[in-house]
Design a protein around this motif. Structure first.
Motif, PDB file in Angstrom:
ATOM      1  N   LEU A 132       0.833  -1.215   0.000  1.00 52.40           N
ATOM      2  CA  LEU A 132       0.000   0.000   0.000  1.00 52.40           C
ATOM      3  C   LEU A 132       0.857   1.250   0.000  1.00 52.40           C
ATOM      4  O   LEU A 132       0.544   2.230  -0.681  1.00 52.40           O
ATOM      5  N   SER A 133       1.957   1.217   0.777  1.00 49.01           N
ATOM      6  CA  SER A 133       2.807   2.397   0.882  1.00 49.01           C
ATOM      7  C   SER A 133       3.506   2.727  -0.429  1.00 49.01           C
ATOM      8  O   SER A 133       3.639   3.896  -0.794  1.00 49.01           O
ATOM      9  N   TYR A 140      -2.732   5.644   0.915  1.00 50.56           N
ATOM     10  CA  TYR A 140      -2.194   4.853   2.023  1.00 50.56           C
ATOM     11  C   TYR A 140      -2.848   5.222   3.366  1.00 50.56           C
ATOM     12  O   TYR A 140      -3.284   4.342   4.111  1.00 50.56           O
TER      13      TYR A 140
END
Length: 323
Positions: A132-133, A140
């Motif tokens: 996600l990051s 995020y």
């Protein structure tokens, strides 16, 4: 009539197993004190390293981010797993009689197996967090909220404890026809091999749990890293550097744990003797001994934010002592 008496006698003997003997230990002579000091030093190093990083993360609000909170959960699990192993090893090294009560044996099985499940699940969640990051940086904070982080950590521990409670409950209800385990520690499969009652439920449940606990996280980790690699190859140099700096410790930790767990599973399930007895014993405990040490070293050295805060904390404490 004779077979009926034999069955009755077998049942009576199986219910009288109140202790188990660990036959993998042997007489070390005076070397046992050297082994004791080595294991004690390793245990103290693991405790100090993990406690230190937990304190660093908890005391610095700048580290109260999802990635570091997952790391904190990982370090707590290292302490938990080490406490389930090292004190027991220390006692057994100095002891002349290597026996444990059946109840303590099942307690150790619960601790070590739940440690392994938490470790693997936590590493899978960390790979999802890194995905996600790196792949969805703009979304995020929306996806990885504080409530979601708390829920993921709670589910990791609750799920692991739940499946292992069922595992130990099924094994503790078995009728045992022997009390000798050819291991350094209690393992569930070693207990099942001693059973003279039906173990089909144990085998089916064990296979199901293995598929859920191992292959589920493996698929998630494989998917997330494929996406991360795709972004790295098509992204900027800054994106690649960010991915390398945050993913390298995770990959090293994951590979080390998988390698150790594979050694343990292969040697336990197939009775493989790939090396001299001392080395075989070491390999069977590799993932329990070195994983709690590798994680704090890797994350403490490779992640610049943690490394800087650790340096500042040590320097400030040192100056306060000198002054």
């Amino acid at each position: 009539m004779i077979s009926l008496r034999a069955n009755v006698r077998l049942r009576i003997n199986s219910t009288q197993v109140s202790y188990l003997t660990l036959s993998a230990y042997f007489d070390y002579g005076d070397l046992k004190y050297l082994f004791f000091m080595m294991v004690m030093s390793l245990y103290m190093l693991i405790v100090c390293a993990n406690v230190f990083l937990i304190v660093v993360i908890c005391m610095n609000r700048s580290l109260h981010e999802p990635m570091y909170l997952f790391l904190c959960s990982l370090f707590v699990n290292e302490l938990y797993g080490s406490t389930g192993l090292f004190p027991f090893l220390l006692v057994q090294i100095l002891s002349d009689i290597h026996t444990v009560s059946a109840s303590f044996c099942f307690l150790q099985i619960f601790c070590l197996y739940s440690y392994g499940s938490v470790e693997f699940t936590n590493l899978a969640i960390m790979s999802y967090d890194r995905y996600l990051s790196i792949c969805c940086p703009l979304q995020y904070n929306t996806h990885m909220t504080s409530n979601k982080v708390a829920m993921l950590i709670a589910v990791t521990w609750f799920y692991s404890f739940l499946i292992v409670v069922v595992t130990t409950s099924l094994s503790s209800s078995l009728q045992l026809c022997g009390n000798i385990i050819e291991k350094l520690v209690c393992t569930n499969y070693a207990i099942v091999k001693l059973a003279c009652s039906d173990t089909r439920v144990n085998n089916i449940y064990g296979l199901t749990v293995t598929l859920l606990t191992v292959f589920g996280p493996v698929i998630l980790i494989f998917y997330t890293y494929m996406r991360i690699l795709k972004v790295c190859f098509s992204g900027s140099q800054q994106t690649r550097q960010k991915a390398i700096s945050t993913c390298t410790p995770h990959l090293v930790s994951l590979l080390n744990f998988c390698l150790g767990a594979c050694f343990q599973i292969i040697m336990a399930r197939f009775d493989v003797k790939i090396a001299p007895s001392m080395l075989n014993m070491f390999l069977s405990l590799y993932y329990l001994i070195f994983q709690p040490l590798v994680n704090p070293v890797m994350y403490g050295l490779k992640m610049s934010k943690i490394r800087t805060l650790c340096k500042n904390l040590v320097i400030s404490k040192g100056l306060s002592i000198l002054l």
